[in-house]
Every structure is written in structure tokens, then in C-alpha cells.
Design an enzyme around this catalytic site. Structure first.
Site, mmCIF file in Angstrom:
data_model
loop_
_atom_site.group_PDB
_atom_site.id
_atom_site.type_symbol
_atom_site.label_atom_id
_atom_site.label_comp_id
_atom_site.label_asym_id
_atom_site.label_seq_id
_atom_site.Cartn_x
_atom_site.Cartn_y
_atom_site.Cartn_z
ATOM 1 N N ARG A 148 1.314 -1.320 0.695
ATOM 2 C CA ARG A 148 0.045 0.175 0.193
ATOM 3 C C ARG A 148 1.467 1.352 0.231
ATOM 4 O O ARG A 148 1.860 1.219 0.255
ATOM 5 C CB ARG A 148 -0.665 -0.221 1.267
ATOM 6 C CG ARG A 148 -2.202 -1.017 1.630
ATOM 7 C CD ARG A 148 -3.587 -0.576 0.372
ATOM 8 N NE ARG A 148 -4.141 -0.930 0.320
ATOM 9 C CZ ARG A 148 -4.303 -2.739 -0.241
ATOM 10 N NH1 ARG A 148 -3.539 -2.225 -1.858
ATOM 11 N NH2 ARG A 148 -5.780 -2.942 -0.588
ATOM 12 N N GLU A 158 -4.552 7.122 -5.954
ATOM 13 C CA GLU A 158 -4.018 7.051 -6.737
ATOM 14 C C GLU A 158 -5.564 6.772 -7.754
ATOM 15 O O GLU A 158 -6.476 6.823 -6.893
ATOM 16 C CB GLU A 158 -4.229 5.224 -6.670
ATOM 17 C CG GLU A 158 -2.676 4.911 -6.000
ATOM 18 C CD GLU A 158 -2.959 2.984 -5.547
ATOM 19 O OE1 GLU A 158 -4.462 2.146 -5.901
ATOM 20 O OE2 GLU A 158 -2.211 2.180 -5.285
ATOM 21 N N HIS A 189 -0.626 -0.420 -9.967
ATOM 22 C CA HIS A 189 -1.754 -1.004 -8.861
ATOM 23 C C HIS A 189 -1.659 -2.369 -9.350
ATOM 24 O O HIS A 189 -3.410 -2.568 -9.980
ATOM 25 C CB HIS A 189 -2.379 -0.381 -8.369
ATOM 26 C CG HIS A 189 -2.870 -1.462 -7.039
ATOM 27 N ND1 HIS A 189 -3.617 -0.548 -5.809
ATOM 28 C CD2 HIS A 189 -2.867 -2.372 -6.727
ATOM 29 C CE1 HIS A 189 -3.766 -0.995 -5.393
ATOM 30 N NE2 HIS A 189 -3.156 -2.476 -5.204
HETATM 31 P P1 NAD Z 1 -1.399 -11.620 5.439
HETATM 32 O O1 NAD Z 1 -2.501 -11.280 5.850
HETATM 33 O O2 NAD Z 1 -1.591 -12.613 4.910
HETATM 34 O O3 NAD Z 1 -0.458 -10.768 5.133
HETATM 35 C C1 NAD Z 1 0.007 -9.877 6.289
HETATM 36 C C2 NAD Z 1 1.364 -9.715 7.511
HETATM 37 O O4 NAD Z 1 1.714 -8.680 7.860
HETATM 38 C C3 NAD Z 1 0.958 -11.155 8.385
HETATM 39 O O5 NAD Z 1 1.906 -12.142 8.846
HETATM 40 C C4 NAD Z 1 0.735 -10.173 9.378
HETATM 41 O O6 NAD Z 1 0.910 -10.463 11.013
HETATM 42 C C5 NAD Z 1 1.686 -9.021 9.230
HETATM 43 N N1 NAD Z 1 1.497 -7.779 9.495
HETATM 44 C C6 NAD Z 1 0.548 -6.756 10.381
HETATM 45 N N2 NAD Z 1 0.434 -6.025 10.882
HETATM 46 C C7 NAD Z 1 1.475 -5.775 11.037
HETATM 47 C C8 NAD Z 1 2.522 -4.923 12.083
HETATM 48 N N3 NAD Z 1 2.164 -3.150 12.502
HETATM 49 N N4 NAD Z 1 4.117 -5.053 12.149
HETATM 50 C C9 NAD Z 1 4.769 -5.717 11.307
HETATM 51 N N5 NAD Z 1 3.643 -6.610 10.921
HETATM 52 C C10 NAD Z 1 2.425 -6.993 10.700
HETATM 53 O O7 NAD Z 1 -1.125 -10.565 3.841
HETATM 54 P P2 NAD Z 1 -1.285 -10.259 2.074
HETATM 55 O O8 NAD Z 1 -2.073 -11.237 1.760
HETATM 56 O O9 NAD Z 1 0.318 -11.062 2.316
HETATM 57 O O10 NAD Z 1 -1.066 -9.384 1.714
HETATM 58 C C11 NAD Z 1 -0.220 -8.267 2.209
HETATM 59 C C12 NAD Z 1 -0.368 -6.669 1.234
HETATM 60 O O11 NAD Z 1 -0.599 -6.581 0.432
HETATM 61 C C13 NAD Z 1 -2.319 -6.708 1.846
HETATM 62 O O12 NAD Z 1 -2.899 -6.033 2.901
HETATM 63 C C14 NAD Z 1 -2.676 -5.712 0.822
HETATM 64 O O13 NAD Z 1 -2.538 -3.936 1.364
HETATM 65 C C15 NAD Z 1 -1.634 -5.600 -0.474
HETATM 66 N N6 NAD Z 1 -1.910 -6.118 -1.371
HETATM 67 C C16 NAD Z 1 -1.247 -5.556 -2.977
HETATM 68 C C17 NAD Z 1 -1.852 -5.628 -4.052
HETATM 69 C C18 NAD Z 1 -1.431 -5.163 -5.318
HETATM 70 O O14 NAD Z 1 -2.890 -5.717 -6.063
HETATM 71 N N7 NAD Z 1 -0.323 -4.547 -5.819
HETATM 72 C C19 NAD Z 1 -2.510 -6.889 -4.081
HETATM 73 C C20 NAD Z 1 -2.865 -8.161 -2.677
HETATM 74 C C21 NAD Z 1 -2.646 -7.530 -1.738
#
Ligand code: NAD
Length: 306
Positions: free
Chosen positions: A233, A262, A280
Site C-alpha cells: 500500500r 491512486e 497497482h
Molecule cells: P497477510 O495478511 O497474509 O500478511 C500480512 C502480514 O503482515 C502478516 O504476517 C501480519 O502478521 C503482518 N503484520 C500486520 N501488521 C503488522 C505490523 N504492524 N508490523 C509487522 N507485521 C505486521 O496479507 P497478504 O495477503 O500477504 O497481503 C499483504 C498486503 O499486500 C495486503 O494487506 C494488501 O495491502 C497488499 N496487497 C496488494 C496487492 C496489489 O495489487 N499490489 C494485492 C494484494 C494485496
């Protein structure tokens, strides 16, 4: 009735729409060709039973305006555009599609990492313009990759990094020690990760805690030859601080799929040649689009079937 504001819902696969229509749901699509604004959502949410949403702002106002809404399905993963507390107060269920797109995002992350390391987009432009300037890049093999957030995407990136025999450092609020052992990476403090990594990749959700995780102070911990990759993000990064660091040579490069605003307007980062950008598109593959749509459609069918 299902209001679909997610623009790419069922766009590259007919299956999601077929699932809903097959179960007797009527679909109202977003015809604007862009995410809806808060006021537009407030207008259109009335009389709607379910909402399939992309990045449109499902704020408290929108939720208050809903009279029939029972379920909100995120067409994707990050639910930071949905006021979860307001939804919970009204007893509205919120779902997302966590397993649908992590492979696509991890692929793009690695693509961006390589693109930034070798300046591939810049080299492409040079070559097509009939120039033959040899752009000098950096190797990836055996370099150190810092993964911030070892959830689905972070772990999938770690698996890809293994092919390049990278040394992987990770930071997560909730370490996954089993995965660390299986894939072969080490959890360290955020400070150690930033100061030792050649590539730093962000995979945490956007929360109050993670907003501007990458700021002037944390960038100062990074090596000047390091490259930052953000496919999570935009607001995880203080874009102004990143711009200044890149411009002043305190950081070598960045590869970005997400921006604070965005589409970005007047974003200075876009003017730097050492920044690789994509609009994105992390989840924009045929495979992920199919899975995200089917997950949302099936959640709605199951929910109303009780
Ligand atoms: P997920 O929930 O599987 O993993 C997120 C990880 O972050 C978890 O292991 C959690 O423990 C950790 N976390 C949460 N808060 C934290 C903090 N304050 N400090 C340290 N670690 C922390 O999520 P994911 O499926 O791996 O996706 C991650 C992010 O990627 C999503 O939240 C989304 O914003 C982004 N995303 C972007 C796209 C894109 O099109 N570019 C697509 C999908 C997801």
C-alpha cells in the site's frame, strides 16, 4: 440485488458473474469506469443486499446509508478502504479473498525487484529510441532481501528469492517460525533488516501502526545502494521522504505498484528514472481475477443460503 463497484469483477472470466446470476442474484455494475466516490456510494447503496467492492471508500457514512446491506465482499485482499468497525456495529459481514492473488503479487514483486536492479524499463526505452547506452545494474544473486510482513505474499516472495540464493531477513509482528525454518529465512528486528538488506520489500497491511513505516528515519537506516519495493500500500511509505532520499542518493532505487493517491497526481516519485512504476497491477492476472471474482460470488451465495 448485488451492487458491484469493483471494476474488474468478472472481467476476464465469466464464471463469477455466472455464479451469482445462476443463484438468482441481480447485478448492478459500476458504469463509471473508475472507483466510486463516497457520495456516489451513499446514493447507490440503498436497496442493495450485497456489495462487491474494489478500492472504493466504504466509509461510516456509506454504511449508515445502507438499509438492506448484509454483506460486503472485497474483490481482493486489503480491506483498509472499508470501515470495519462501522460494518460490525450494523452487523454487516465483511469478507475478502485472501488466497486469490498472493501468487500474482509475489510474481510482480520479483519482477519489479529485477526490473529495478537492472533498470529494465529504462533500458527498454533507450533501446527503442535507437540509443545503445549500456545501463549498469546490480546483481540479485546471493544478495540480502528484507521482507517486511511474512503473510501470504511475503512468504511467496521468500520462496521466489530462494531461487536466487538470496539471504532472506524478515520482520513481522507475528513471526511464523515454521515457515522460517521450512523456507530458510531469519527473523530480525526492523532496524537490523533495514540496515543489512540490499532489497527491502513491503508486505504488511496498511494500519495505524504501519502507516509511514518507511519514513525519513527508517530510510536513514537503509544502505545507500539499497532498493525499496512496495507492492502493498502506498501509505506505508512517506513518499516525500522517499523522494528526497532517492534524489539525494541516500537510496539507490525504488519499485512501486502502490501509491498514497491512486491514480497518482503530482507524485514527484514518478519523475525519477531510478523509480520503476506499475499502476497497482499486483492482482491483475487472468488467474487472480478469476479467483477473486469466484471467491466474492461464492461468499454471497453461501451467505444468503444460510
Ligand atoms: P497477510 O495478511 O497474509 O500478511 C500480512 C502480514 O503482515 C502478516 O504476517 C501480519 O502478521 C503482518 N503484520 C500486520 N501488521 C503488522 C505490523 N504492524 N508490523 C509487522 N507485521 C505486521 O496479507 P497478504 O495477503 O500477504 O497481503 C499483504 C498486503 O499486500 C495486503 O494487506 C494488501 O495491502 C497488499 N496487497 C496488494 C496487492 C496489489 O495489487 N499490489 C494485492 C494484494 C494485496
Amino acid at each position: 440485488t448485488v451492487l458491484v463497484t469493483a471494476l474488474s469483477f468478472s472481467r476476464y472470466s465469466r464464471e463469477p458473474q455466472r455464479i451469482l446470476e445462476g443463484a438468482g442474484f441481480q447485478l448492478i455494475r459500476n458504469q463509471e469506469g473508475r472507483p466510486l466516490k463516497e457520495a456516489e456510494l451513499v446514493d447507490r447503496i440503498k436497496g442493495v443486499d450485497a456489495l462487491i467492492v474494489g478500492v472504493d471508500p466504504v466509509t461510516e457514512k456509506v454504511i449508515e446509508a445502507a438499509d438492506k446491506l448484509r454483506i460486503i465482499c472485497k474483490h481482493g485482499v486489503g480491506v483498509d478502504n472499508i470501515d470495519l468497525k462501522a460494518a460490525a456495529r450494523r452487523g454487516i459481514m465483511v469478507t475478502n479473498a485472501p488466497d486469490s492473488n498472493y501468487i500474482s503479487v509475489a510474481d510482480l514483486t520479483f519482477g519489479l525487484l529485477l526490473a529495478a536492479a537492472r533498470q529494465i524499463p529504462h533500458a527498454d526505452i533507450i533501446t527503442k529510441n535507437g540509443k545503445w547506452d549500456r545501463v549498469v545494474g546490480r546483481e540479485v544473486w546471493k544478495k540480502t532481501l528484507g521482507i517486511i510482513g511474512t503473510g501470504r505474499i511475503g512468504l511467496a516472495v521468500a520462496r521466489r528469492a530462494q531461487g536466487f540464493e538470496m539471504k532472506i531477513l524478515a520482520y513481522d509482528k507475528f513471526p511464523n517460525n515454521r515457515a522460517a525454518q521450512e523456507i530458510g529465512f531469519t527473523y530480525v528486528s526492523l532496524e537490523k533488516l533495514l540496515s543489512e538488506s540490499d532489497f527491502v520489500s513491503l508486505h504488511v497491511p496498511l494500519t495505524e501502526e504501519t502507516r509511514h513505516l518507511i519514513n525519513e528515519k527508517t530510510i536513514d537506516l537503509m544502505k545507500p545502494e539499497a532498493i525499496l519495493i512496495n507492492t502493498a500500500r502506498g501509505e506505508l511509505v512517506d513518499e516525500k521522504a522517499l523522494y528526497l532520499a532517492l534524489k539525494e542518493g541516500r537510496l539507490a532505487g525504488a519499485a512501486l505498484d502502490a501509491y498514497a493517491e491512486e491514480p497518482p497526481s503530482n507524485n514527484m516519485l514518478l519523475s525519477l528514472s531510478q523509480v520503476v512504476t506499475t499502476p497497482h497491477i499486483g492482482a491483475y492476472t487472468y488467474e487472480a481475477n478469476h479467483r477473486m471474482g469466484c471467491t466474492a460470488a461464492e461468499s454471497i451465495v453461501k451467505f444468503f443460503a444460510g
